[in-house]
Write an enzyme that holds these catalytic residues in place. Structure first.
Site, short mmCIF file in Angstrom:
data_model
loop_
_atom_site.label_atom_id
_atom_site.label_comp_id
_atom_site.label_asym_id
_atom_site.label_seq_id
_atom_site.Cartn_x
_atom_site.Cartn_y
_atom_site.Cartn_z
N LEU A 1 45.84 -4.93 16.36
CA LEU A 1 46.69 -6.12 16.23
C LEU A 1 46.35 -6.91 14.96
CD1 LEU A 1 48.83 -7.67 17.83
CD2 LEU A 1 47.00 -9.03 18.81
N ASP A 2 47.35 -7.27 14.19
CA ASP A 2 47.20 -8.08 12.98
C ASP A 2 46.36 -7.39 11.90
OD1 ASP A 2 48.63 -10.07 14.25
OD2 ASP A 2 46.86 -11.18 14.89
N GLU A 3 46.13 -6.09 12.06
CA GLU A 3 45.29 -5.38 11.09
C GLU A 3 46.06 -4.33 10.31
OE1 GLU A 3 42.14 -5.85 10.15
OE2 GLU A 3 41.99 -7.61 11.46
N GLY B 1 45.71 -13.74 15.36
CA GLY B 1 45.77 -14.09 16.77
C GLY B 1 46.77 -15.18 17.06
#
Lengths: 285, 285, 285, 285
Positions: free
Chosen positions: C228-230, C202
């Site tokens: 997101l970010d995964e 995040g």
């Protein structure tokens, strides 16, 4: 940003140095922002770095050095330097044919990561003239031969003096500087060597590392002294390698740590964090 | 746990090696668990490691080596070795006076981290006899002088042979082994050197690192060859140091990477991940 | 440099895959340069990368894919890709306001470290138009608002398609891409996140790291997925920090690992070393 | 070895603290060996560590604390502590079922690497009673259930008090301590968490790291606070992993960094290098 003074000093270890420095600061109403003291008990040598807010300091900025010298430094036989965070340092770059360090330094400069001036780039090749123009920096080319080396260095020194250069960064400059040249910028020339010194000193460390089959290779940024590859080390880093890495891979991986290690050392110097004595450094920060 | 065969082989790079190996496996109904091939294009040398499930393999376990030699290895002039994950390797430890590696190895052994046998510990000092007894391992002390070295080594070799030793680990054993001794266990003696070779080869690397003012120091595990500190490197690691670290700090930090690097190298060897050729290793896994 | 074919393939683990691939190569007279196979036993999934010399290969270059599909891939339900080292990949850069990654990528490009084409740079700000011009690369600015996002992305996709883009590199592009956008370039968009994911996912990871008082911070390059970010992580690195580092120091140190980690991931991708399956990568090489 | 006093203190940043401390030292004839000051400008908090030779110090050893409190600490509202390098600290170990940390700590103790006393080991399992006996250390087993937790902890606290324990080291102790227990040893209980916090807090971080496909995993040593895994971090380290590492490999690699990171944190604490304030530490040295 507040205006700050930074003291860097070293001398033979003696009783009362630290107290003398802190008294100098407190009696003149300094707000000390950070103080770091170090004693090398092997060399019996004392090092100090202190940063303080100039705002309410009793001694006028232009007199700080004189007062410190009179009231503290002379008493202990200190080598010292006082700098101000507001001053913009003037850095000359020297480069030969490898691109990674010069691109990296220019990028940090142009993007504002570093608040410095780069008044000129010196090279022994024409290769990066276009790059220098792109970044708007005067480029001077001095081809070096065995015969003309001293004369060319004399020209370079003249240029550097004219531009009031504070620091010279050798961004993979592949010529050995003469002792005379080095003596003009003692502890003010930073070189990057493409190995983890003292391993693989000298020429072609990648090849040597590949042939030896090491599992880590490194990069070393150091002040230049007359003894090649023997100057005080400011920063090092390493990267792991394996049998899967070809010689080309070693060169590629090497470039990435070289530019980062060189930048780290330059940053430490620019922020007045480095003290060199004999063959070693104290890197505060 | 399934019974697995592991092939380690190397030879001059030639056409068809890989296919010959995979044919040998597939035609005999192997379930290949992992295959890794490597070509060193500088040396023009081929390396392979393959692991396969023995369960439905057509060739009986005790004949695997013979068949592989006949059907594949001879054709390519391979040096090879086939091992089974079910076999328990027999490891001898040799130690002088430093505690950190021997404690660490014995801890891994007793706690079951490593499935090995340690039938004996050999030392040139009495220092760790109590420790060996505590861990229930026979301890043999052979004090070494210039005069008795060959005779003592002969006794040691006899003992090692009696115990069917597969691997000798020098856990900071401070005597140089003779070429004759080393020749009995080629690529089966692992030493830990307390620097990041080739930096600071020889005696007292901590002191040398401290004096040189390096910002990283290291540890190197390697196979022992007649050339001291020149054997094929299996594993290395480094730790960052600074001016704040005294010589005692360097020793303390060094101990921690030494024991971990030595253990890493021994683990790789025990798991048949290491192939050594000339002065270098291929470490699969 | 010899022309080389590279196969990247993965499928459910089954018996005979490896042999089928090596037969395909040897029966058609390939000289195999490197073969790496991996089985993820948790997922029961098979991965392979093979590189071979095209010179004496019996199947014409333009037919290699068709033959491999027919003779091998269909049999095992493989997802696969065959590439040639002679092809020059076309890379688009996307950037917002941070300079370090875009400067670094352009430097590698212009200096010839990477043999690629960069046909365009896309941004949501005008900031780097001058930089793009300096490097001679067309610059397209699409300011993004909540309202116009889909429409702007449609324009971007059109441009990317027109330029036959193989790979998109997000050089600190601060807009979240829509699932639709991402679906056009599955495992072909690489992002750099300025923390060691999954720590500090995040916004504002530097601040979070500073506040938490961690002793290491990191950078993560990953393929972009709708989460997101995964996305699958390709490369990570960390740098040690201490109480002496201010938030500004964290940002400065972060920049250096971000640009190096991003470049490492892009390099791996460009060299056909990365296979992604579900949420993970296999990175050969 | 010279007898040395060490001051650790922190308080709200105010003018004159540093000078007040150095005056206290110099006016009483201290030979300052090392002084380190740090200001956290985010928290506006001041930290100091000073070490000095007691030999010619004017204040008697047993009065140093009283004088410092009166002359300096009260003035600035300091939390402070003065220790002497000659004192031998008393350390209790708590362990559940994992062997690597307890073996490592006992090895450092018995080999003399650490000059401490370990008067007892507390566990919730019988598993390591034999090991404790081998090292000659009393072993107390308190099995924990939801019902008996408070009562068992009361017994443990009684034992710890009887043995004048200075520091508790949780060597992979798998029970959560109650807030009450923790409150008795504020910033004197060190735990090792087997991930690079804040990544993978909570149970089974290895599995989570494996499933997420990270390329680095870590270990974190921290002071225990009532918030699980949220205490001030003293030391961290990481190790690189790849797709070639199985879950078992992650556990094996994790063990090696856990024991080293835990030891590093304990060493820092034992040498009076750690100051904790709110959720963060300052680690001098």
């Amino acid at each position: 940003m507040k205006e700050t003074a930074i003291l860097l000093a070293h001398c033979k270890e003696q009783k009362g140095i630290l107290d003398s420095v802190t008294d100098f600061l407190s009696e003149n109403n300094a707000e000390t922002l950070r103080l770091q003291q170090h004693v090398d008990h092997q060399e019996n040598h004392f090092y100090i770095r202190a940063a303080w807010d100039l705002e309410n300091f009793n001694i006028p900025k232009e007199k700080v050095g004189e007062y410190f010298d009179t009231l503290v430094a002379k008493k202990f036989g200190m080598e010292w330097r006082i700098a101000f965070n507001s001053s913009v340092q003037r850095v000359a770059l020297m480069v030969s044919k490898y691109a990674h360090c010069i691109y990296d330094l220019l990028s940090r400069y142009e993007s504002g990561e570093w608040k410095i001036e780069i008044p000129l780039i010196i090279s022994n090749h024409e290769k990066f003239r276009g790059l220098a123009e792109k970044f708007g920096i005067p480029y001077y080319c001095f081809p070096i031969t065995k015969e003309n080396k001293h004369q060319q260095e004399a020209e370079e020194l003249k240029l550097l003096a004219e531009h009031n250069i504070d620091l010279i960064v050798l961004a993979r400059y592949m010529q050995v500087l003469t002792d005379d040249f080095v003596s003009h910028y003692r502890n003010r020339i930073i070189n990057i060597h493409h190995s983890s010194l003292p391993a693989f000193a000298g020429a072609n460390p990648y090849k040597a590392a590949y042939t030896r089959g090491v599992k880590f290779m490194g990069a070393t940024a150091h002040y230049v002294t007359p003894d090649l590859d023997e100057g005080p080390i400011i920063a090092q880093d390493v990267v792991s390698i394996s049998h899967r890495d070809s010689l080309a891979d070693l060169k590629r991986k090497g470039k990435d740590i070289e530019k980062v290690v060189l930048a780290k050392a330059v940053w430490s110097h620019l922020n007045y964090n480095v003290l060199a004595y004999k063959n070693k450094t104290v890197v505060f920060g």
